[in-house]
Design a protein around this motif. Structure first.
Motif: not given
Length: 342
Positions: A162-167
């Motif tokens: 899971y990655r909240p956003d690209e940053h």
């Protein structure tokens, strides 16, 4: 012609080791056999599965030395997944055979696939395990969904990215994985519901549910579509209705927009629309009724008392949900599809 149980078992036997690694993951390979405790995937060594054809028996045949039980890989799927009906076993077997083989332990890396693509979805589903006995099954049970027959399109992944956003850095959480398929059963996408193992609830993430792959016109399907089918937005909404209508083919389109655009099989004559009681659900209902009517399909809307059918199930209980759905289902379908109270 429908595939016979013998042909299906033979196809599984051709991938005997992959089947064992997936459904009997508590065991391990020793020589020409896979050893495990029993067909329900208990750790141990009393059950052995032949991985290659031998003069005594073909690949895929197994014997439990402790009990004398024996069978083939269809029996393994039935026992390890906790299934009862052969149709559900066959659906699970075909779903497995449609996915890429699970990777064997190796020092080489897999060939990368585009992030969020159908290939990535198929790989994720293939790396997941059957839902029976997992955190995903406990999560559904807590939400009142206890009858999981015919849910071969649902699996569990212990450490799903899971990655909240690209940053942001990538996290891993347990997740329920649902296969999105087309009419032919080909996996075109996947839906992930990340879970919190401490609370048996969705993980405390900004977006604990996400879909990937080709979704438009496809769906998470429970049962093969025929003349009668039900369609809803969310997986838990559809599974809640299946607690009352376990024999009715259903699909979860995953959003109101995708529900409005769901494709109809050529055989469909009557469509039950499991609406959510919100503006998006109302819009999807109206669009779907109009499209069904234009195609000569009878459309019947089933409405919840609360916001959706899972809220009804959890708040009002199974008996109340059964009563409210029964009066909204066509009388000719009650005896055909509905599980009546004991």
């Amino acid at each position: 012609m429908a595939e016979s149980p013998y042909d299906l078992a033979r196809r599984l036997a051709d991938q005997a080791e992959a089947v064992c690694r997936h459904y009997l993951s508590s065991g391990r390979r020793e020589g020409r056999y896979w050893l495990v405790g029993d067909a329900r995937n208990t750790p141990g060594r009393s059950l052995y599965v032949r991985l290659k054809d031998t003069p005594k028996a073909p690949a895929g045949k197994w014997t439990d030395a402790a009990t004398g039980e024996h069978g083939d890989l269809l029996d393994v799927i039935r026992e390890s997944c906790g299934l009862f009906e052969f149709k559900d076993v066959a659906d699970e077997a075909r779903a497995f055979l449609c996915t890429p083989p699970e990777p064997r332990p190796t020092a080489t890396r897999q060939t990368p696939v585009p992030h969020g693509s159908p290939d990535a979805a198929r790989r994720l589903f293939g790396m997941s395990k059957p839902i029976a006995g997992t955190l995903a099954a406990l999560y559904l049970h807590k939400r009142g969904i206890t009858d999981l027959r015919g849910t071969g399109n649902l699996r569990f992944h212990l450490r799903c990215y899971y990655r909240p956003d690209e940053h942001s850095p990538t996290e891993t959480w347990p997740a329920m994985i649902a296969a999105v398929t087309d009419f032919g059963g080909k996996i075109t996408g996947a839906h992930r519901t990340w879970l919190d193992p401490r609370r048996l609830d969705k993980a405390p993430l900004d977006t604990p549910r996400r879909a990937m792959g080709d979704l438009l016109g496809n769906a998470v399907r429970f049962g093969a579509g025929g003349e009668v089918m039900a369609a809803g937005e969310g997986i838990e909404t559809v599974l809640s209705a299946r607690q009352v209508l376990p024999c009715m083919p259903m699909l979860a389109a995953l959003s109101a927009a995708h529900l409005a655009a769901v494709l109809f099989p050529d055989t469909l004559r009557r469509l039950y629309i499991l609406r959510d009681d919100d503006p998006a659900g109302t819009s999807a209902r109206d669009s779907l009724v109009a499209r069904a009517s234009a195609a000569g399909i009878e459309a019947i809307v089933i409405s919840p008392q609360c916001g959706d059918f899972n809220e009804d199930l959890r708040t009002l209980g199974l008996d109340a949900l059964r009563s409210q759905i029964r009066i909204q289902v066509s009388s000719q379908d009650v005896s055909r599809f509905m599980a009546l109270a004991p």
